[in-house]
Design a protein around this motif. Structure first.
Motif, PDB file in Angstrom:
ATOM      1  N   TRP A  50       1.826 -18.271  -1.579  1.00  0.00           N
ATOM      2  CA  TRP A  50       1.211 -16.945  -1.425  1.00  0.00           C
ATOM      3  C   TRP A  50       2.270 -15.876  -1.198  1.00  0.00           C
ATOM      4  N   THR A  51       3.439 -16.275  -0.726  1.00  0.00           N
ATOM      5  CA  THR A  51       4.410 -15.269  -0.268  1.00  0.00           C
ATOM      6  C   THR A  51       5.787 -15.355  -0.918  1.00  0.00           C
ATOM      7  N   TYR A  52       6.023 -16.262  -1.846  1.00  0.00           N
ATOM      8  CA  TYR A  52       7.377 -16.478  -2.356  1.00  0.00           C
ATOM      9  C   TYR A  52       7.914 -15.297  -3.166  1.00  0.00           C
ATOM     10  N   ARG A  53       7.028 -14.432  -3.665  1.00  0.00           N
ATOM     11  CA  ARG A  53       7.459 -13.238  -4.406  1.00  0.00           C
ATOM     12  C   ARG A  53       6.865 -11.996  -3.771  1.00  0.00           C
ATOM     13  N   ASP A  54       7.628 -10.933  -3.772  1.00  0.00           N
ATOM     14  CA  ASP A  54       7.133  -9.666  -3.236  1.00  0.00           C
ATOM     15  C   ASP A  54       6.115  -9.009  -4.158  1.00  0.00           C
ATOM     16  N   ASP A  55       6.238  -9.259  -5.457  1.00  0.00           N
ATOM     17  CA  ASP A  55       5.400  -8.565  -6.428  1.00  0.00           C
ATOM     18  C   ASP A  55       4.217  -9.387  -6.929  1.00  0.00           C
ATOM     19  N   GLY A  56       3.910 -10.481  -6.275  1.00  0.00           N
ATOM     20  CA  GLY A  56       2.772 -11.271  -6.709  1.00  0.00           C
ATOM     21  C   GLY A  56       2.640 -12.571  -5.935  1.00  0.00           C
TER      22      GLY A  56
END
Length: 150
Positions: A50-56
């Motif tokens: 859920w959190t590994y990318r800032d943009d998705g």
């Protein structure tokens, strides 16, 4: 014929390798089951995806949330296929399932820094190759790119 892809994790941890593999699978329209060996690992991967990318984020769920059949990616510790996946990713020495031949692709990720995990992967490689599965070995090079080695 089911492909078994063995990913030797040495330079990059599971948390950086798994999301791109899942993204590529989803881009191809494939559903995926990720099987770990512990509920703790499932919980950690659930939070990470859920959190590994800032943009998705990567759409997924666990087999415990009651909606597993609807998720494109399901995290589990069990030997089942709750979302009709065609790809199965095995982490932390999760065993190849008895129904392995029903998948298009099985990805075996093993920790290259763990001698027991490497030995277990070698045994699985030999067994599955002898059973007629198409097996390939992938290793990360110095630049961070995956190279097919076998």
């Amino acid at each position: 014929m089911t492909e078994l892809l063995f990913y030797h994790l040495q330079r990059r941890p599971l948390e950086s390798v798994l999301p791109p593999i899942l993204e590529k699978s989803l881009a191809r329209g494939w559903r995926v089951v990720v099987q770990a060996s512990s509920d703790e690992r499932v919980d950690a991967l659930d939070a990470h995806l859920w959190t590994y990318r800032d943009d998705g984020f990567l759409p997924h769920g666990t087999d415990r949330d009651g909606l597993a059949a609807e998720h494109p990616v399901v995290l589990t510790v069990r030997d089942h296929n709750p979302n009709g996946a065609v790809v199965r990713v095995l982490v932390e020495r999760a065993p190849v399932p008895a129904d392995a031949a029903t998948y298009q692709r099985i990805v075996v990720m093993f920790d290259g820094e763990d001698d027991e995990a490497v030995a277990a992967a070698r045994v699985t490689w030999r067994e599955k190759k002898a059973e007629g599965f198409e097996v390939t070995y992938w290793q990360c090079d110095e630049t961070g790119r995956w190279q097919k080695r076998g």
